[in-house]
Design an enzyme around this catalytic site. Sequence first.
Site, mmCIF file in Angstrom:
data_model
loop_
_atom_site.group_PDB
_atom_site.id
_atom_site.type_symbol
_atom_site.label_atom_id
_atom_site.label_comp_id
_atom_site.label_asym_id
_atom_site.label_seq_id
_atom_site.Cartn_x
_atom_site.Cartn_y
_atom_site.Cartn_z
ATOM 1 N N ASP A 1 7.986 0.597 -5.239
ATOM 2 C CA ASP A 1 8.639 1.482 -6.222
ATOM 3 C C ASP A 1 9.603 2.463 -5.565
ATOM 4 O OD1 ASP A 1 7.115 0.244 -8.274
ATOM 5 O OD2 ASP A 1 5.433 1.566 -7.839
ATOM 6 N N ASP B 1 13.469 -2.975 -4.315
ATOM 7 C CA ASP B 1 13.744 -3.268 -2.906
ATOM 8 C C ASP B 1 12.414 -3.631 -2.233
ATOM 9 O OD1 ASP B 1 12.403 -0.916 -2.439
ATOM 10 O OD2 ASP B 1 14.135 0.189 -1.681
ATOM 11 N N ARG C 1 0.752 -15.364 1.593
ATOM 12 C CA ARG C 1 1.715 -14.569 0.834
ATOM 13 C C ARG C 1 3.137 -15.148 0.976
ATOM 14 N NH1 ARG C 1 3.223 -10.218 -1.853
ATOM 15 N NH2 ARG C 1 5.096 -9.241 -1.063
ATOM 16 N N THR D 1 10.262 -1.643 -14.262
ATOM 17 C CA THR D 1 9.941 -0.433 -15.010
ATOM 18 C C THR D 1 8.594 0.091 -14.533
ATOM 19 O OG1 THR D 1 9.612 0.538 -17.184
ATOM 20 C CG2 THR D 1 8.997 -1.773 -16.956
ATOM 21 N N HIS D 2 8.529 1.405 -14.355
ATOM 22 C CA HIS D 2 7.343 2.014 -13.751
ATOM 23 C C HIS D 2 6.946 3.260 -14.552
ATOM 24 C CE1 HIS D 2 4.507 2.978 -10.592
ATOM 25 N NE2 HIS D 2 4.902 4.236 -10.702
ATOM 26 N N GLY E 1 10.248 -1.900 -0.683
ATOM 27 C CA GLY E 1 9.172 -0.911 -0.712
ATOM 28 C C GLY E 1 8.384 -0.968 -2.015
ATOM 29 N N ARG F 1 2.617 -7.080 -8.849
ATOM 30 C CA ARG F 1 2.672 -7.622 -7.480
ATOM 31 C C ARG F 1 3.922 -7.097 -6.789
ATOM 32 N NH1 ARG F 1 -1.989 -10.596 -6.232
ATOM 33 N NH2 ARG F 1 -2.780 -11.229 -8.254
ATOM 34 N N ILE F 2 3.822 -6.948 -5.475
ATOM 35 C CA ILE F 2 4.992 -6.597 -4.668
ATOM 36 C C ILE F 2 5.777 -7.886 -4.410
ATOM 37 C CG2 ILE F 2 5.785 -5.535 -2.516
ATOM 38 C CD1 ILE F 2 3.996 -3.680 -4.134
ATOM 39 N N LEU F 3 7.048 -7.865 -4.744
ATOM 40 C CA LEU F 3 7.862 -9.062 -4.516
ATOM 41 C C LEU F 3 8.172 -9.197 -3.022
ATOM 42 C CD1 LEU F 3 10.172 -8.703 -7.629
ATOM 43 C CD2 LEU F 3 8.335 -10.380 -7.282
HETATM 44 C C1 GAR Z 1 4.014 -0.558 -18.095
HETATM 45 O O1 GAR Z 1 3.706 0.793 -18.317
HETATM 46 C C2 GAR Z 1 4.692 -0.738 -16.746
HETATM 47 O O2 GAR Z 1 5.523 0.323 -16.391
HETATM 48 C C3 GAR Z 1 3.503 -0.802 -15.847
HETATM 49 O O3 GAR Z 1 2.609 -1.647 -16.516
HETATM 50 C C4 GAR Z 1 2.752 -1.410 -17.917
HETATM 51 C C5 GAR Z 1 2.841 -2.747 -18.619
HETATM 52 O O4 GAR Z 1 2.561 -2.609 -19.962
HETATM 53 N N1 GAR Z 1 3.868 -1.266 -14.557
HETATM 54 C C6 GAR Z 1 3.371 -0.748 -13.439
HETATM 55 O O5 GAR Z 1 2.516 0.097 -13.413
HETATM 56 C C7 GAR Z 1 3.971 -1.333 -12.164
HETATM 57 N N2 GAR Z 1 3.662 -0.512 -11.048
HETATM 58 P P1 GAR Z 1 2.486 -3.867 -20.945
HETATM 59 O O6 GAR Z 1 1.612 -4.931 -20.285
HETATM 60 O O7 GAR Z 1 1.875 -3.319 -22.189
HETATM 61 O O8 GAR Z 1 3.885 -4.365 -21.142
#
Ligand code: GAR
Length: 202
Positions: free
Chosen positions: A157, A153, A77, A120-121, A155, A103-105
Amino acid sequence: MTAEPGTTEAPRKIVVLVSGTGTILQSLIDAERDSAVATDYKIIAVGADKPDIEGLARAERAGIPTFVVNPLKSSSRVEWDQALAERLSDYRPDWVVSAGFMRILGPQVLRKFPNRIINTHPSLLPSFPGAHAIDDALSHGVKVTGCTVHIVDSGVDTGPILAQVAVSVESGDDSETLHERVKQVERKLLIDTINQLCTQDQ
Ligand code: GAR
Protein backbone atom coordinates in the site's frame (compact mmCIF):
# COMPACT_ATOMS: atom_id res chain seq x y z
CA MET A 1 1.62 5.39 -19.13
CA THR A 2 2.03 2.98 -22.00
CA ALA A 3 2.20 -0.53 -20.65
CA GLU A 4 0.51 -3.05 -22.89
CA PRO A 5 -2.84 -1.30 -23.12
CA GLY A 6 -5.39 -3.74 -24.51
CA THR A 7 -6.92 -1.27 -26.94
CA THR A 8 -6.89 2.35 -27.91
CA GLU A 9 -10.67 2.44 -28.04
CA ALA A 10 -13.21 3.42 -25.41
CA PRO A 11 -14.47 2.01 -23.20
CA ARG A 12 -11.24 0.98 -21.56
CA LYS A 13 -11.01 -2.67 -20.55
CA ILE A 14 -10.50 -3.51 -16.91
CA VAL A 15 -9.94 -6.72 -14.98
CA VAL A 16 -11.00 -6.60 -11.33
CA LEU A 17 -9.30 -8.74 -8.66
CA VAL A 18 -11.22 -9.76 -5.53
CA SER A 19 -10.77 -12.01 -2.49
CA GLY A 20 -14.07 -11.78 -0.66
CA THR A 21 -17.62 -10.51 -0.77
CA GLY A 22 -17.03 -8.13 -3.66
CA THR A 23 -19.46 -5.34 -2.74
CA ILE A 24 -17.08 -2.84 -4.29
CA LEU A 25 -16.91 -4.95 -7.45
CA GLN A 26 -20.73 -4.91 -7.44
CA SER A 27 -20.77 -1.13 -7.37
CA LEU A 28 -18.41 -1.07 -10.38
CA ILE A 29 -20.68 -3.49 -12.25
CA ASP A 30 -23.81 -1.52 -11.34
CA ALA A 31 -22.29 1.80 -12.38
CA GLU A 32 -21.11 0.37 -15.71
CA ARG A 33 -24.60 -0.89 -16.46
CA ASP A 34 -26.55 2.12 -15.21
CA SER A 35 -27.29 4.33 -18.19
CA ALA A 36 -27.76 7.26 -15.81
CA VAL A 37 -24.10 7.00 -14.73
CA ALA A 38 -21.41 8.06 -17.19
CA THR A 39 -18.66 5.43 -17.15
CA ASP A 40 -15.73 4.96 -19.47
CA TYR A 41 -14.77 1.38 -18.61
CA LYS A 42 -15.88 -2.19 -19.26
CA ILE A 43 -15.18 -5.02 -16.82
CA ILE A 44 -13.95 -7.82 -19.08
CA ALA A 45 -13.04 -10.33 -16.35
CA VAL A 46 -12.93 -10.82 -12.60
CA GLY A 47 -10.10 -12.77 -10.99
CA ALA A 48 -9.67 -14.16 -7.50
CA ASP A 49 -7.12 -15.95 -5.36
CA LYS A 50 -9.64 -18.55 -4.16
CA PRO A 51 -12.76 -20.27 -5.52
CA ASP A 52 -16.31 -20.14 -4.16
CA ILE A 53 -16.36 -16.56 -2.97
CA GLU A 54 -19.24 -14.14 -3.28
CA GLY A 55 -17.13 -11.77 -5.40
CA LEU A 56 -16.88 -14.43 -8.15
CA ALA A 57 -20.58 -15.25 -7.81
CA ARG A 58 -21.43 -11.58 -8.35
CA ALA A 59 -19.37 -11.57 -11.56
CA GLU A 60 -20.95 -14.80 -12.78
CA ARG A 61 -24.47 -13.46 -12.15
CA ALA A 62 -23.52 -10.44 -14.24
CA GLY A 63 -22.22 -12.66 -17.06
CA ILE A 64 -18.61 -11.56 -16.62
CA PRO A 65 -15.88 -14.19 -17.21
CA THR A 66 -14.05 -15.25 -14.04
CA PHE A 67 -10.79 -16.95 -13.21
CA VAL A 68 -9.02 -18.18 -10.09
CA VAL A 69 -5.27 -18.26 -9.56
CA ASN A 70 -4.96 -19.91 -6.18
CA PRO A 71 -1.58 -19.60 -4.45
CA LEU A 72 -2.34 -22.84 -2.61
CA LYS A 73 -2.18 -24.61 -5.99
CA SER A 74 1.22 -23.13 -6.84
CA SER A 75 4.47 -24.62 -5.58
CA SER A 76 5.96 -21.18 -4.86
CA ARG A 77 5.13 -17.50 -4.76
CA VAL A 78 7.14 -17.05 -7.98
CA GLU A 79 5.01 -19.65 -9.75
CA TRP A 80 1.79 -18.01 -8.48
CA ASP A 81 3.01 -14.60 -9.62
CA GLN A 82 3.83 -16.01 -13.07
CA ALA A 83 0.45 -17.74 -13.35
CA LEU A 84 -1.42 -14.58 -12.38
CA ALA A 85 0.64 -12.47 -14.81
CA GLU A 86 -0.26 -14.90 -17.61
CA ARG A 87 -3.98 -15.00 -16.81
CA LEU A 88 -4.18 -11.24 -16.61
CA SER A 89 -2.28 -10.87 -19.89
CA ASP A 90 -4.73 -13.21 -21.63
CA TYR A 91 -7.37 -10.50 -21.25
CA ARG A 92 -5.16 -7.63 -22.44
CA PRO A 93 -6.67 -5.18 -19.96
CA ASP A 94 -5.96 -1.47 -20.06
CA TRP A 95 -6.19 -1.37 -16.26
CA VAL A 96 -6.16 -3.93 -13.45
CA VAL A 97 -8.21 -2.97 -10.40
CA SER A 98 -7.58 -4.58 -7.02
CA ALA A 99 -10.87 -4.20 -5.12
CA GLY A 100 -10.60 -6.16 -1.91
CA PHE A 101 -7.84 -8.42 -3.26
CA MET A 102 -5.92 -9.45 -0.14
CA ARG A 103 -2.61 -10.50 -1.72
CA ILE A 104 0.59 -8.63 -2.48
CA LEU A 105 1.13 -8.64 -6.23
CA GLY A 106 4.49 -9.99 -7.35
CA PRO A 107 7.16 -8.58 -9.67
CA GLN A 108 6.02 -10.43 -12.78
CA VAL A 109 2.51 -8.99 -12.55
CA LEU A 110 3.88 -5.52 -11.81
CA ARG A 111 6.27 -5.71 -14.78
CA LYS A 112 3.46 -6.69 -17.15
CA PHE A 113 1.32 -3.73 -16.11
CA PRO A 114 3.61 -0.94 -14.89
CA ASN A 115 1.55 1.93 -13.45
CA ARG A 116 -1.56 0.18 -14.75
CA ILE A 117 -2.71 -1.50 -11.53
CA ILE A 118 -4.72 0.41 -8.94
CA ASN A 119 -5.85 -0.61 -5.49
CA THR A 120 -8.51 0.66 -3.13
CA HIS A 121 -7.61 0.63 0.55
CA PRO A 122 -9.77 1.43 3.61
CA SER A 123 -7.58 4.02 5.32
CA LEU A 124 -5.96 7.36 4.63
CA LEU A 125 -2.59 6.05 3.49
CA PRO A 126 0.20 6.17 4.51
CA SER A 127 -1.61 5.50 7.80
CA PHE A 128 -2.68 1.92 8.43
CA PRO A 129 -1.42 -0.05 5.41
CA GLY A 130 -1.95 -3.81 5.28
CA ALA A 131 -4.80 -6.21 5.78
CA HIS A 132 -6.29 -4.80 9.01
CA ALA A 133 -6.67 -1.11 8.27
CA ILE A 134 -10.05 -0.66 9.94
CA ASP A 135 -9.11 -2.51 13.15
CA ASP A 136 -5.76 -0.70 13.26
CA ALA A 137 -7.51 2.69 12.97
CA LEU A 138 -9.93 1.77 15.76
CA SER A 139 -7.13 0.45 17.99
CA HIS A 140 -5.18 3.65 17.47
CA GLY A 141 -8.17 5.76 18.45
CA VAL A 142 -8.07 8.05 15.42
CA LYS A 143 -11.06 10.35 14.99
CA VAL A 144 -10.77 10.47 11.21
CA THR A 145 -9.90 7.70 8.80
CA GLY A 146 -11.05 7.12 5.22
CA CYS A 147 -10.08 5.46 2.00
CA THR A 148 -7.37 5.74 -0.63
CA VAL A 149 -7.10 4.74 -4.27
CA HIS A 150 -3.49 4.37 -5.34
CA ILE A 151 -1.23 2.93 -8.00
CA VAL A 152 0.18 -0.43 -6.95
CA ASP A 153 3.94 -0.72 -6.60
CA SER A 154 6.10 -3.40 -4.99
CA GLY A 155 5.42 -2.23 -1.42
CA VAL A 156 2.43 -2.84 0.83
CA ASP A 157 0.00 0.00 0.00
CA THR A 158 2.90 2.35 -0.74
CA GLY A 159 2.27 3.38 -4.36
CA PRO A 160 1.44 6.90 -5.55
CA ILE A 161 -1.85 8.17 -4.18
CA LEU A 162 -4.50 9.05 -6.75
CA ALA A 163 -7.46 10.02 -4.54
CA GLN A 164 -8.57 10.02 -0.93
CA VAL A 165 -11.71 10.76 1.07
CA ALA A 166 -11.90 11.18 4.86
CA VAL A 167 -14.50 9.46 7.02
CA SER A 168 -15.18 10.36 10.67
CA VAL A 169 -14.91 7.67 13.32
CA GLU A 170 -18.06 7.86 15.47
CA SER A 171 -18.12 6.97 19.17
CA GLY A 172 -19.49 3.45 19.38
CA ASP A 173 -18.12 2.45 15.99
CA ASP A 174 -16.97 -1.14 15.74
CA SER A 175 -15.07 -2.76 12.92
CA GLU A 176 -18.22 -3.57 10.99
CA THR A 177 -19.98 -0.19 11.25
CA LEU A 178 -16.84 1.78 10.47
CA HIS A 179 -15.86 -0.45 7.55
CA GLU A 180 -19.34 -0.18 6.05
CA ARG A 181 -19.27 3.64 6.28
CA VAL A 182 -15.82 3.68 4.68
CA LYS A 183 -16.99 1.35 1.92
CA GLN A 184 -19.92 3.61 1.10
CA VAL A 185 -17.42 6.35 0.28
CA GLU A 186 -14.89 3.96 -1.24
CA ARG A 187 -17.32 2.70 -3.88
CA LYS A 188 -17.87 6.15 -5.38
CA LEU A 189 -14.21 7.12 -5.05
CA LEU A 190 -13.09 4.04 -6.99
CA ILE A 191 -15.65 4.53 -9.77
CA ASP A 192 -14.72 8.20 -10.11
CA THR A 193 -10.99 7.43 -10.15
CA ILE A 194 -11.28 4.67 -12.75
CA ASN A 195 -13.37 6.97 -14.94
CA GLN A 196 -10.81 9.71 -14.63
CA LEU A 197 -7.94 7.38 -15.56
CA CYS A 198 -9.87 5.91 -18.48
CA THR A 199 -10.80 9.36 -19.79
CA GLN A 200 -7.20 10.61 -19.50
CA ASP A 201 -6.10 7.50 -21.42
CA GLN A 202 -7.84 8.55 -24.62
C1 GAR B 1 -12.56 -2.84 0.88
O1 GAR B 1 -12.78 -1.99 1.98
C2 GAR B 1 -11.12 -2.72 0.39
O2 GAR B 1 -10.59 -1.44 0.51
C3 GAR B 1 -10.44 -3.67 1.33
O3 GAR B 1 -11.28 -4.79 1.36
C4 GAR B 1 -12.63 -4.32 1.27
C5 GAR B 1 -13.36 -5.16 0.25
O4 GAR B 1 -14.72 -5.05 0.41
N1 GAR B 1 -9.13 -3.96 0.88
C6 GAR B 1 -8.09 -4.06 1.70
O5 GAR B 1 -8.18 -3.98 2.90
C7 GAR B 1 -6.76 -4.29 1.00
N2 GAR B 1 -5.68 -4.03 1.89
P1 GAR B 1 -15.75 -5.90 -0.46
O6 GAR B 1 -15.30 -7.36 -0.45
O7 GAR B 1 -17.06 -5.71 0.23
O8 GAR B 1 -15.73 -5.34 -1.85
